[in-house]
Design an enzyme around this catalytic site. Structure first.
Site, PDB file in Angstrom:
ATOM      1  N   VAL A 120       0.809  -1.219   0.000  1.00  0.00           N
ATOM      2  CA  VAL A 120       0.000   0.000   0.000  1.00  0.00           C
ATOM      3  C   VAL A 120       0.844   1.272   0.000  1.00  0.00           C
ATOM      4  O   VAL A 120       0.298   2.368  -0.118  1.00  0.00           O
ATOM      5  CB  VAL A 120      -0.996   0.028   1.184  1.00  0.00           C
ATOM      6  CG1 VAL A 120      -2.003  -1.101   1.072  1.00  0.00           C
ATOM      7  CG2 VAL A 120      -0.270  -0.008   2.519  1.00  0.00           C
TER       8      VAL A 120
ATOM      9  N   SER B 149      -4.500   4.413  16.738  1.00  0.00           N
ATOM     10  CA  SER B 149      -3.817   3.852  17.907  1.00  0.00           C
ATOM     11  C   SER B 149      -3.943   4.824  19.069  1.00  0.00           C
ATOM     12  O   SER B 149      -4.051   6.043  18.858  1.00  0.00           O
ATOM     13  CB  SER B 149      -2.329   3.623  17.602  1.00  0.00           C
ATOM     14  OG  SER B 149      -1.592   3.324  18.782  1.00  0.00           O
TER      15      SER B 149
ATOM     16  N   TYR C  57       5.464   6.474  14.098  1.00  0.00           N
ATOM     17  CA  TYR C  57       4.222   5.716  14.247  1.00  0.00           C
ATOM     18  C   TYR C  57       3.154   6.570  14.917  1.00  0.00           C
ATOM     19  O   TYR C  57       2.003   6.632  14.461  1.00  0.00           O
ATOM     20  CB  TYR C  57       4.498   4.458  15.065  1.00  0.00           C
ATOM     21  CG  TYR C  57       3.282   3.590  15.314  1.00  0.00           C
ATOM     22  CD1 TYR C  57       2.887   2.640  14.376  1.00  0.00           C
ATOM     23  CD2 TYR C  57       2.546   3.695  16.496  1.00  0.00           C
ATOM     24  CE1 TYR C  57       1.788   1.828  14.604  1.00  0.00           C
ATOM     25  CE2 TYR C  57       1.450   2.893  16.724  1.00  0.00           C
ATOM     26  CZ  TYR C  57       1.073   1.961  15.788  1.00  0.00           C
ATOM     27  OH  TYR C  57      -0.017   1.161  16.021  1.00  0.00           O
TER      28      TYR C  57
END
Length: 258
Positions: free
Chosen positions: A68, A146, A159
């Site tokens: 992706v 998250s 992240y």
């Protein structure tokens, strides 16, 4: 009272679906009759999951190797998914990498890899399937974010930034997608017992105990518990919910605010 069909039986693309939360989402959606395109870097695992889902739940499924971070592969994956399953009516973007690196360890390559997979892919997959979703009643998107988007973590700033971006991107896209009757929401898992997390904890069991001390329910979550939240947001039972974040963390964020 308005009659509710729990889920439209339109096909869904699930990225990162060969393991962990992505796989649980594919299984949960197939369980209620939705055809599933299982996207993953690993062609063999993607095919195996698709075969298992199709056999167990009697739905159409296809496994595809799709990176992706590559926009050309996204376009090819959408075409192949549509040809196999029909017009796409939903997306769960579960593909992601942790990119563990402190500020001193961070490189441009790590930053780009994390952001390209975790965040950049989301709007471009949506763009590729937008004509399909416009034609399908009840179309919906869920991005896997998250709790790091809220709490942050010194070990993986890339992240944390990417997952914060998923939340912001979902709210921004909701403004436009709503004009077409398409909903988009985010699910923010806490510490979930996935292969990616457990592999990182093998060498540092004390970190696992530290995680548990911060979780009100006192345990790691299960991928199926996240998938249940995703399935709800993809369903007509969530027909008046868009631009929202659903936190599935056993009370982790709440415990750290006390």
């Amino acid at each position: 009272m308005r009659s509710i069909n729990y889920l439209p039986a339109t096909p869904v693309i699930v990225t990162g679906a060969a393991s962990g939360i992505g796989r649980a989402c594919a299984e949960s959606l197939a369980q209620v009759g939705r055809p599933v395109a299982v996207w993953d870097l690993d062609a063999g695992k993607a095919g195996a999951v698709a075969d298992a889902v199709a056999q167990e739940h009697s739905v159409k499924a296809i496994g595809l190797a799709v990176d992706v971070s590559d926009l050309d592969q996204i376009s090819a994956g959408v075409i192949a998914s549509r040809e196999a399953l029909g017009p796409i009516g939903g997306l769960v973007h579960g593909a992601g990498i942790s990119g563990v690196a402190t500020l001193e360890q961070l490189t441009p390559e790590t930053w780009s890899a994390v952001l390209d997979i975790n965040l950049r892919a989301l709007p471009f997959i949506i763009k590729a399937i937008l004509p399909d979703m416009k034609s399908q009643s009840g179309s919906a998107v869920v991005g896997i974010a998250s709790i790091n988007a809220t709490l942050g973590n010194m070990m993986n700033p890339a992240y944390s930034a990417s997952k914060g971006g998923v939340l912001s991107m979902s709210r921004a896209l909701a403004d436009e997608l709503a004009m077409h009757g398409i909903r988009i929401n985010s699910v923010s898992p806490g510490q979930i017992e996935t292969p990616m997390l457990m592999q990182g904890l093998e060498a540092v069991p004390e970190v696992l105990e530290a995680f548990k001390r911060h979780i009100l329910l006192g345990r790691l979550g299960d991928s199926a518990e996240v998938a249940s939240a995703v399935r709800f947001l993809m369903s007509s039972e969530a027909s008046y919910i868009t631009a929202a974040e659903l936190v599935v963390d056993g009370g982790n964020i709440s415990s750290q605010r006390q």
